[in-house]
Design a protein around this motif. Structure first.
Motif, PDB file in Angstrom:
ATOM      1  N   MET A 109      46.657  33.351  37.410  1.00 11.27           N
ATOM      2  CA  MET A 109      47.584  33.185  38.537  1.00 11.27           C
ATOM      3  C   MET A 109      48.951  33.806  38.273  1.00 11.27           C
ATOM      4  O   MET A 109      49.828  33.749  39.137  1.00 11.27           O
ATOM      5  N   ARG A 110      49.129  34.411  37.122  1.00  9.04           N
ATOM      6  CA  ARG A 110      50.445  34.936  36.757  1.00  9.04           C
ATOM      7  C   ARG A 110      50.963  35.956  37.768  1.00  9.04           C
ATOM      8  O   ARG A 110      52.140  35.941  38.155  1.00  9.04           O
ATOM      9  N   SER A 111      50.089  36.847  38.225  1.00 13.95           N
ATOM     10  CA  SER A 111      50.527  37.888  39.165  1.00 13.95           C
ATOM     11  C   SER A 111      50.966  37.288  40.499  1.00 13.95           C
ATOM     12  O   SER A 111      51.882  37.795  41.144  1.00 13.95           O
ATOM     13  N   ARG A 112      50.349  36.196  40.911  1.00 12.89           N
ATOM     14  CA  ARG A 112      50.743  35.563  42.171  1.00 12.89           C
ATOM     15  C   ARG A 112      52.130  34.958  42.068  1.00 12.89           C
ATOM     16  O   ARG A 112      52.934  35.048  43.007  1.00 12.89           O
ATOM     17  N   TRP A 113      52.420  34.320  40.940  1.00 13.70           N
ATOM     18  CA  TRP A 113      53.761  33.783  40.752  1.00 13.70           C
ATOM     19  C   TRP A 113      54.791  34.911  40.682  1.00 13.70           C
ATOM     20  O   TRP A 113      55.874  34.803  41.257  1.00 13.70           O
ATOM     21  N   ALA A 114      54.440  35.977  39.990  1.00 16.37           N
ATOM     22  CA  ALA A 114      55.372  37.092  39.829  1.00 16.37           C
ATOM     23  C   ALA A 114      55.661  37.800  41.147  1.00 16.37           C
ATOM     24  O   ALA A 114      56.760  38.326  41.361  1.00 16.37           O
ATOM     25  N   SER A 115      54.683  37.814  42.042  1.00 16.42           N
ATOM     26  CA  SER A 115      54.833  38.518  43.320  1.00 16.42           C
ATOM     27  C   SER A 115      55.405  37.640  44.422  1.00 16.42           C
ATOM     28  O   SER A 115      55.521  38.065  45.560  1.00 16.42           O
ATOM     29  N   GLY A 116      55.746  36.392  44.107  1.00 16.07           N
ATOM     30  CA  GLY A 116      56.323  35.504  45.111  1.00 16.07           C
ATOM     31  C   GLY A 116      55.307  34.919  46.058  1.00 16.07           C
ATOM     32  O   GLY A 116      55.667  34.501  47.173  1.00 16.07           O
ATOM     33  N   ASN A 117      54.044  34.858  45.640  1.00 17.60           N
ATOM     34  CA  ASN A 117      52.983  34.293  46.475  1.00 17.60           C
ATOM     35  C   ASN A 117      52.236  33.211  45.687  1.00 17.60           C
ATOM     36  O   ASN A 117      51.035  33.302  45.452  1.00 17.60           O
ATOM     37  N   PRO A 118      52.952  32.165  45.262  1.00 10.01           N
ATOM     38  CA  PRO A 118      52.338  31.162  44.387  1.00 10.01           C
ATOM     39  C   PRO A 118      51.512  30.157  45.174  1.00 10.01           C
ATOM     40  O   PRO A 118      51.617  30.079  46.409  1.00 10.01           O
ATOM     41  N   PRO A 119      50.702  29.351  44.486  1.00 13.28           N
ATOM     42  CA  PRO A 119      50.074  28.204  45.136  1.00 13.28           C
ATOM     43  C   PRO A 119      51.142  27.174  45.473  1.00 13.28           C
ATOM     44  O   PRO A 119      52.284  27.273  45.023  1.00 13.28           O
ATOM     45  N   ASP A 120      50.766  26.182  46.256  1.00 11.63           N
ATOM     46  CA  ASP A 120      51.753  25.186  46.694  1.00 11.63           C
ATOM     47  C   ASP A 120      52.095  24.183  45.593  1.00 11.63           C
ATOM     48  O   ASP A 120      53.263  23.853  45.390  1.00 11.63           O
ATOM     49  N   VAL A 121      51.068  23.693  44.921  1.00 12.42           N
ATOM     50  CA  VAL A 121      51.241  22.677  43.881  1.00 12.42           C
ATOM     51  C   VAL A 121      50.739  23.236  42.558  1.00 12.42           C
ATOM     52  O   VAL A 121      49.720  23.931  42.525  1.00 12.42           O
ATOM     53  N   VAL A 122      51.447  22.944  41.481  1.00  6.70           N
ATOM     54  CA  VAL A 122      51.008  23.406  40.168  1.00  6.70           C
ATOM     55  C   VAL A 122      51.115  22.264  39.170  1.00  6.70           C
ATOM     56  O   VAL A 122      52.116  21.543  39.119  1.00  6.70           O
ATOM     57  N   TYR A 123      50.051  22.075  38.407  1.00  4.66           N
ATOM     58  CA  TYR A 123      50.055  21.172  37.255  1.00  4.66           C
ATOM     59  C   TYR A 123      50.342  22.040  36.043  1.00  4.66           C
ATOM     60  O   TYR A 123      49.580  22.954  35.717  1.00  4.66           O
ATOM     61  N   ILE A 124      51.451  21.782  35.368  1.00  2.63           N
ATOM     62  CA  ILE A 124      51.930  22.662  34.304  1.00  2.63           C
ATOM     63  C   ILE A 124      51.412  22.176  32.967  1.00  2.63           C
ATOM     64  O   ILE A 124      51.887  21.188  32.413  1.00  2.63           O
ATOM     65  N   ASP A 125      50.419  22.877  32.443  1.00  2.00           N
ATOM     66  CA  ASP A 125      49.789  22.501  31.188  1.00  2.00           C
ATOM     67  C   ASP A 125      49.023  23.706  30.672  1.00  2.00           C
ATOM     68  O   ASP A 125      48.674  24.610  31.422  1.00  2.00           O
ATOM     69  N   GLY A 126      48.757  23.718  29.370  1.00  3.13           N
ATOM     70  CA  GLY A 126      47.913  24.746  28.785  1.00  3.13           C
ATOM     71  C   GLY A 126      48.674  25.988  28.356  1.00  3.13           C
ATOM     72  O   GLY A 126      49.849  26.192  28.687  1.00  3.13           O
ATOM     73  N   ALA A 127      47.980  26.813  27.598  1.00  5.44           N
ATOM     74  CA  ALA A 127      48.566  28.058  27.105  1.00  5.44           C
ATOM     75  C   ALA A 127      48.996  28.944  28.262  1.00  5.44           C
ATOM     76  O   ALA A 127      48.316  29.030  29.283  1.00  5.44           O
ATOM     77  N   GLY A 128      50.135  29.591  28.090  1.00  3.67           N
ATOM     78  CA  GLY A 128      50.636  30.496  29.117  1.00  3.67           C
ATOM     79  C   GLY A 128      51.476  29.819  30.182  1.00  3.67           C
ATOM     80  O   GLY A 128      51.892  30.463  31.134  1.00  3.67           O
ATOM     81  N   SER A 129      51.743  28.500  30.015  1.00  2.00           N
ATOM     82  CA  SER A 129      52.581  27.797  30.994  1.00  2.00           C
ATOM     83  C   SER A 129      53.853  27.319  30.312  1.00  2.00           C
ATOM     84  O   SER A 129      53.844  26.945  29.137  1.00  2.00           O
ATOM     85  N   SER A 130      54.949  27.326  31.052  1.00  5.47           N
ATOM     86  CA  SER A 130      56.229  26.851  30.531  1.00  5.47           C
ATOM     87  C   SER A 130      57.064  26.344  31.692  1.00  5.47           C
ATOM     88  O   SER A 130      57.531  27.124  32.526  1.00  5.47           O
ATOM     89  N   GLU A 131      57.222  25.027  31.765  1.00  3.37           N
ATOM     90  CA  GLU A 131      58.031  24.442  32.837  1.00  3.37           C
ATOM     91  C   GLU A 131      59.455  24.976  32.802  1.00  3.37           C
ATOM     92  O   GLU A 131      60.008  25.370  33.836  1.00  3.37           O
ATOM     93  N   THR A 132      60.055  24.989  31.614  1.00  5.82           N
ATOM     94  CA  THR A 132      61.441  25.440  31.510  1.00  5.82           C
ATOM     95  C   THR A 132      61.589  26.885  31.959  1.00  5.82           C
ATOM     96  O   THR A 132      62.548  27.245  32.659  1.00  5.82           O
ATOM     97  N   GLN A 133      60.634  27.725  31.584  1.00  6.42           N
ATOM     98  CA  GLN A 133      60.692  29.113  31.998  1.00  6.42           C
ATOM     99  C   GLN A 133      60.595  29.236  33.513  1.00  6.42           C
ATOM    100  O   GLN A 133      61.301  30.042  34.139  1.00  6.42           O
ATOM    101  N   MET A 134      59.741  28.426  34.130  1.00  2.57           N
ATOM    102  CA  MET A 134      59.577  28.467  35.586  1.00  2.57           C
ATOM    103  C   MET A 134      60.845  28.005  36.294  1.00  2.57           C
ATOM    104  O   MET A 134      61.221  28.551  37.336  1.00  2.57           O
ATOM    105  N   VAL A 135      61.519  26.996  35.718  1.00  2.00           N
ATOM    106  CA  VAL A 135      62.790  26.558  36.292  1.00  2.00           C
ATOM    107  C   VAL A 135      63.834  27.659  36.156  1.00  2.00           C
ATOM    108  O   VAL A 135      64.562  27.971  37.105  1.00  2.00           O
ATOM    109  N   GLU A 136      63.905  28.255  34.970  1.00  2.09           N
ATOM    110  CA  GLU A 136      64.881  29.323  34.752  1.00  2.09           C
ATOM    111  C   GLU A 136      64.636  30.519  35.666  1.00  2.09           C
ATOM    112  O   GLU A 136      65.576  31.213  36.061  1.00  2.09           O
ATOM    113  N   ASP A 137      63.373  30.757  36.016  1.00  4.89           N
ATOM    114  CA  ASP A 137      63.024  31.881  36.882  1.00  4.89           C
ATOM    115  C   ASP A 137      63.086  31.528  38.364  1.00  4.89           C
ATOM    116  O   ASP A 137      62.752  32.360  39.214  1.00  4.89           O
ATOM    117  N   GLY A 138      63.491  30.294  38.698  1.00  9.02           N
ATOM    118  CA  GLY A 138      63.629  29.896  40.099  1.00  9.02           C
ATOM    119  C   GLY A 138      62.309  29.739  40.837  1.00  9.02           C
ATOM    120  O   GLY A 138      62.267  29.883  42.062  1.00  9.02           O
TER     121      GLY A 138
END
Length: 464
Positions: A109-138
């Protein structure tokens, strides 16, 4: 009637018609026109009522449309998610839930987040996820005000019923902690009882037990995954930082405060890690192992200790030997005579800032947080949902290790609970993890490690 009179009459009729046309076409906003103002207010009130009818309410059943949910499937499995989503769709039949799930979903799902077309709800867990990074990236919605409105089934505020508080970013909330996990050190209780090995309660006894196991079993007693070195960072070092310097030191290393990584406390802890390596207690092949390979080696008694969260037994249920009995302790990195340290590792739910269906997203997040689903979570996963006052003792489906660990964690004489402000940013965690692997392989010293970590922290601060 003569021509003149006829002409005057026609002109009068035309004038009256023109006047009526002008009045009929006049705008509503006529100064001093009370009737038009009342009509406008009535129209506005009708619009507000319509907006209220279409606005989100957790239990009004008005939510509709497509709802996309992204959740990582790892050690907790997906059976709890399937049950909750099925119940949600029964409660909200006008919502079509689209699930994006799997062990590699964060990368997929990385490309969807990067392109501004994310899913509505996300459970943040597992390799490749970072809550703090997502907050910093808006990328995540600010939930601060809305979260105050959420209530549990007994009518009490959700925010008053968390075991551990949500991550805070300058006082703002961008997620709600769903899972209360904690990293700790696991061992085979049956094997230890049979062989008479001491269950460690501090670093000295940890080293002593590892020495006994190394001598008697001819194995390296400690293993972790080198492909995901944050297992050691979060599972062993976070408790050590807390035990030596409390919440303040833990927060400072996570946020990269100047001088934190070169402090005397951190250096002392890293010297302990260096001692583990020099004694041969760390499996020399750990660098090539992913998390499931390291866990498999642990189950086969190729190693005796491993730092993992509560998901371990559920994730490895299909590979666990019949006579293996899971034992859990807070990672014994504390000094003798001091309580062991626990640092909750929260796994949150969040809503995308650019969610296509924020109303349905809020409805789902609200729906999930109940004590009933918290009890079911423990039954499905063998872990704990981040809701207080959930009685697990009466459930036959909750594993014994979880009940025992829960009792230990809540005994202040044995365990001290510490809290991190928020997860470490991937921009800081990655270079520190790389240096950590080098230390654990014996390629650098503890002194060289803290210098590398301090440089990484400085680079991180300069990027902020």
């Amino acid at each position: 009637m003569n021509k003149l009179t006829t002409r005057h009459w026609l002109m009068l009729v035309m004038a009256l018609f023109l006047l009526a046309f002008i009045v009929g076409c006049a705008p509503d906003e006529v100064p001093g026109d009370d009737e038009s103002t009342d009509t406008e207010e009535e129209s506005d009130n009708n619009e507000e009522e319509t907006d209220d009818e279409n606005s989100y309410s957790a239990n009004d059943g008005e939510v509709s449309g497509e709802l996309e949910i992204q959740y990582f499937v790892g050690g907790y499995g997906d059976s709890w998610w399937k049950e909750v989503i099925g119940d949600f769709q029964e409660e909200y039949p006008d919502v079509e839930v689209v699930e994006h799930a799997g062990p590699n979903i964060n990368e997929e799902m990385r490309s969807r987040w990067a392109s501004g077309n994310p899913p509505d709800v996300v459970y943040i867990d597992g390799a490749g996820s970072s809550e703090t990074q997502m907050v910093e990236d808006g990328q995540l919605m600010n939930l601060t005000e809305w979260a105050e409105e959420i209530e549990l089934e007994d009518g009490t505020p959700l925010l008053d019923n968390f075991i551990a508080e949500p991550a805070s970013y300058d006082g703002e909330l961008y997620s709600l902690p769903l899972v209360f996990d904690t990293w700790g050190t696991w061992y085979d209780m049956a094997w230890f009882d049979e062989e008479g090995y001491e269950v460690p309660t501090d670093f000295d006894s940890f080293m002593s037990t590892m020495g006994d196991i190394q001598e008697n079993e001819d194995i390296a007693p400690f293993v972790t995954t080198g492909q995901h070195p944050y297992y050691f960072l979060r599972g062993m070092l976070y408790p050590a930082f807390s035990a030596y310097g409390g919440n303040e030191l833990l927060a400072d290393v996570i946020t990269g405060e100047e001088g934190a990584w070169t402090s005397d406390e951190v250096l002392s802890i890293m010297q302990n890690v260096q001692q583990m390596q020099e004694e041969g207690y760390i499996d020399s092949g750990f660098g090539a192992l992913n998390h499931t390979q390291s866990q498999m080696n642990f189950l086969l008694h190729e190693n005796a200790f491993i730092p993992v969260g509560f998901w371990l037994p559920n994730e490895m249920s299909g590979d666990t030997p019949e006579d293996f009995q899971y034992g859990f302790i807070p990672s014994p990195m504390n000094e003798a005579g001091e309580p062991m340290a626990i640092v909750p590792d929260l796994r949150p739910l969040a809503i995308a800032e650019e969610a296509e269906n924020p109303e349905a997203a809020k409805a789902f997040v609200d729906f999930v947080f109940t004590r009933e689903y918290a009890r079911l979570f423990s039954e499905h996963t063998g872990a704990i949902m981040n809701i207080s006052d959930v009685d697990l003792s009466e459930s036959e489906n909750v594993p014994e290790y979880l009940i025992a660990a829960n009792e230990m964690i809540n005994d202040p004489e044995q365990v001290q609970i510490y809290h991190k402000p928020h997860p470490m940013s991937a921009d800081l965690e990655t270079p520190i993890s790389d240096a950590l692997v080098s230390l654990m392989l014996g390629n650098i010293t503890a002194e060289e490690f803290v210098e590398e970590a301090e440089k990484a922290a400085e680079a991180y601060r300069n990027e902020q």
